[in-house]
Write a protein that holds these residues in place. Structure first.
Motif, PDB file in Angstrom:
ATOM      1  N   ALA A 102       0.832  -1.202   0.000  1.00  0.00           N
ATOM      2  CA  ALA A 102       0.000   0.000   0.000  1.00  0.00           C
ATOM      3  C   ALA A 102       0.869   1.256   0.000  1.00  0.00           C
ATOM      4  O   ALA A 102       0.579   2.225  -0.714  1.00  0.00           O
ATOM      5  CB  ALA A 102      -0.932  -0.017   1.211  1.00  0.00           C
ATOM      6  N   GLU A 103       1.941   1.245   0.772  1.00  0.00           N
ATOM      7  CA  GLU A 103       2.824   2.409   0.830  1.00  0.00           C
ATOM      8  C   GLU A 103       3.520   2.651  -0.507  1.00  0.00           C
ATOM      9  O   GLU A 103       3.667   3.785  -0.943  1.00  0.00           O
ATOM     10  CB  GLU A 103       3.873   2.234   1.949  1.00  0.00           C
ATOM     11  N   GLN A 106       1.040   3.984  -3.009  1.00  0.00           N
ATOM     12  CA  GLN A 106       0.696   5.368  -2.676  1.00  0.00           C
ATOM     13  C   GLN A 106       1.758   6.322  -3.186  1.00  0.00           C
ATOM     14  O   GLN A 106       1.446   7.399  -3.692  1.00  0.00           O
ATOM     15  CB  GLN A 106       0.497   5.551  -1.166  1.00  0.00           C
ATOM     16  N   ARG A 107       3.047   5.929  -3.082  1.00  0.00           N
ATOM     17  CA  ARG A 107       4.114   6.785  -3.620  1.00  0.00           C
ATOM     18  C   ARG A 107       3.969   6.935  -5.132  1.00  0.00           C
ATOM     19  O   ARG A 107       4.210   8.009  -5.678  1.00  0.00           O
ATOM     20  CB  ARG A 107       5.484   6.227  -3.255  1.00  0.00           C
ATOM     21  N   ASP A 110       1.065   9.308  -5.725  1.00  0.00           N
ATOM     22  CA  ASP A 110       1.439  10.682  -5.389  1.00  0.00           C
ATOM     23  C   ASP A 110       2.165  11.385  -6.532  1.00  0.00           C
ATOM     24  O   ASP A 110       2.224  12.613  -6.566  1.00  0.00           O
ATOM     25  CB  ASP A 110       2.313  10.713  -4.129  1.00  0.00           C
TER      26      ASP A 110
END
Length: 113
Positions: A102-103, A106-107, A110
């Motif tokens: 997920a991280e 997300q990057r 972004d």
């Protein structure tokens, strides 16, 4: 690994390796020698780990794929070399998928406009 676990690793300065899902189907040779599959998988696990990978799980499956693996590799080149080495042995056809936490995704998100 849970989000809190990833954040802890990043805080401690450890490098989080890219995760890959391997999908495997037996070749004619592989199914002829199916009784050796556990031994072959352990040999592949040892070779992956020697190259710096961390094998998280390997499963024998029913359905479209005969085996599935989840592993972290230090980089894309090492992951590709591992998949090619498996193919060269002649027992499986491989399909490798880069998996994103997920991280990580997300990057990526972004960076979108």
């Amino acid at each position: 690994m849970a989000a809190a676990g990833w954040r802890r690793l990043l805080r401690e300065g450890e490098r989080v390796m890219p995760t890959y899902v391997g999908l495997y189907t037996w070749t004619d040779q592989g199914i002829r020698n199916v009784k050796d599959t556990v031994k072959r998988v352990e040999e592949a696990r040892a070779a992956f780990e020697k190259s710096g990978a961390r094998v998280i799980a390997i499963y024998w499956t029913q359905g479209r794929y005969d085996l599935v693996s989840i592993a972290e590799f230090p980089d894309e080149e090492t992951a590709s070399a591992g998949a090619l080495a498996l193919g060269m042995a002649g027992n499986v056809h491989t399909e490798t998928l880069r998996a994103f936490s997920a991280e990580e995704i997300q990057r990526v998100l972004d960076k979108l406009p």
